[in-house]
Design an enzyme around this catalytic site. Structure first.
Site, mmCIF file in Angstrom:
data_model
loop_
_atom_site.group_PDB
_atom_site.id
_atom_site.type_symbol
_atom_site.label_atom_id
_atom_site.label_comp_id
_atom_site.label_asym_id
_atom_site.label_seq_id
_atom_site.Cartn_x
_atom_site.Cartn_y
_atom_site.Cartn_z
ATOM 1 N N GLY A 1 91.913 -30.851 -46.560
ATOM 2 C CA GLY A 1 91.351 -30.950 -47.900
ATOM 3 C C GLY A 1 89.886 -30.593 -47.922
ATOM 4 O O GLY A 1 89.211 -30.547 -46.894
ATOM 5 N N GLN B 1 81.267 -30.567 -51.403
ATOM 6 C CA GLN B 1 81.033 -30.185 -50.002
ATOM 7 C C GLN B 1 80.475 -28.772 -49.884
ATOM 8 O O GLN B 1 79.925 -28.405 -48.837
ATOM 9 C CB GLN B 1 82.331 -30.287 -49.187
ATOM 10 C CG GLN B 1 82.749 -31.723 -48.899
ATOM 11 C CD GLN B 1 84.017 -31.770 -48.070
ATOM 12 O OE1 GLN B 1 85.111 -31.673 -48.598
ATOM 13 N NE2 GLN B 1 83.868 -31.908 -46.767
ATOM 14 N N HIS C 1 90.137 -39.699 -49.705
ATOM 15 C CA HIS C 1 88.973 -39.185 -48.961
ATOM 16 C C HIS C 1 88.230 -38.146 -49.807
ATOM 17 O O HIS C 1 87.012 -38.201 -49.951
ATOM 18 C CB HIS C 1 89.455 -38.577 -47.638
ATOM 19 C CG HIS C 1 88.397 -37.896 -46.839
ATOM 20 N ND1 HIS C 1 87.952 -38.365 -45.628
ATOM 21 C CD2 HIS C 1 87.688 -36.754 -47.085
ATOM 22 C CE1 HIS C 1 87.006 -37.558 -45.169
ATOM 23 N NE2 HIS C 1 86.837 -36.563 -46.029
ATOM 24 N N GLU C 2 88.994 -37.214 -50.396
ATOM 25 C CA GLU C 2 88.347 -36.160 -51.205
ATOM 26 C C GLU C 2 87.736 -36.736 -52.474
ATOM 27 O O GLU C 2 86.666 -36.304 -52.909
ATOM 28 C CB GLU C 2 89.347 -35.059 -51.563
ATOM 29 C CG GLU C 2 89.966 -34.327 -50.391
ATOM 30 C CD GLU C 2 88.971 -33.821 -49.366
ATOM 31 O OE1 GLU C 2 87.807 -33.558 -49.724
ATOM 32 O OE2 GLU C 2 89.362 -33.717 -48.197
ATOM 33 N N HIS D 1 84.295 -37.949 -51.982
ATOM 34 C CA HIS D 1 83.247 -36.919 -52.017
ATOM 35 C C HIS D 1 82.725 -36.727 -53.442
ATOM 36 O O HIS D 1 81.541 -36.451 -53.642
ATOM 37 C CB HIS D 1 83.797 -35.575 -51.513
ATOM 38 C CG HIS D 1 83.881 -35.464 -50.023
ATOM 39 N ND1 HIS D 1 82.775 -35.523 -49.211
ATOM 40 C CD2 HIS D 1 84.942 -35.274 -49.194
ATOM 41 C CE1 HIS D 1 83.157 -35.374 -47.934
ATOM 42 N NE2 HIS D 1 84.471 -35.220 -47.901
HETATM 43 ZN ZN ZN Z 1 85.510 -34.940 -46.165
#
Ligand code: ZN
Length: 177
Positions: A47, A52, A138-139, A142
């Site tokens: 992912g 990011q 997790h994404e 972000h």
């Molecule tokens: Zn990450």
């Protein structure tokens, strides 16, 4: 299309909160194509999230289909995702394209229901569990400026240095996302 630069910890921009996407338009499609290309060009990962690569909008890409034994929805593009239901709690190992030298043990919801828009602006509701649910959480972190480092169960024994950066054979349990 282009491979975009991935921001790496401790870059302060990774702490920035992303804003919702308001317009589903041609530039968005171009950006998503670039995000897909960036993920494909890097080390094995499941992912990537827009911040990011320095675009602070609530867009993420998840694809855990490289793990054939687990249930998944295949490649998912999620825009403005919201967790609408959650259940259970499970600790598992995570890696991150933005934290290339470490993996860590993190507690996540075991099952989630997520509402998100696709790249054309259609709304979907996904029920997911296990590793796919972990990757999405997790994404989503972000998008709120959080890294797995902020959630690792223990700094003392929950954080692990990667032995060889980018070596594919050792990535099965700790693919980056
Ligand atoms: Zn990450």
């Amino acid at each position: 299309m282009a491979v975009l630069e991935v921001l790496v910890y401790p870059d302060a921009r990774l702490k920035q909160k992303s804003r919702p996407v308001e317009e589903f338009s041609e530039p968005l499609l171009h950006f998503i194509a670039d995000l897909e290309e960036t993920m494909a060009a890097g080390p094995p990962s499941v992912g990537i999230a827009a911040p990011q690569v320095g675009r602070f909008e609530r867009i993420l890409l998840v694809d855990v289909s490289c793990k054939p034994k687990i249930k998944s929805h295949g490649r998912l593009i999620m825009i403005n995702p919201e967790i609408t239901d959650k259940e259970g709690n499970i600790v598992g190992r995570e890696g991150c394209l933005s934290v290339p030298d470490y993996t860590g043990n993190v507690a996540r919801w075991e099952r989630i229901e997520v509402t998100a828009f696709d790249k054309l602006g259609n709304r979907h509701v996904y029920s997911m569990e296990g590793f796919e649910a972990r990757a999405v959480q997790h994404e989503m972190d972000h998008l709120d400026g959080l890294l797995f480092l902020d959630r690792v169960v223990s700094r003392r024994d929950g954080l692990f240095r990667r032995k060889v950066y980018g070596k594919k054979s050792s990535e099965t349990d700790s693919r980056r996302s």
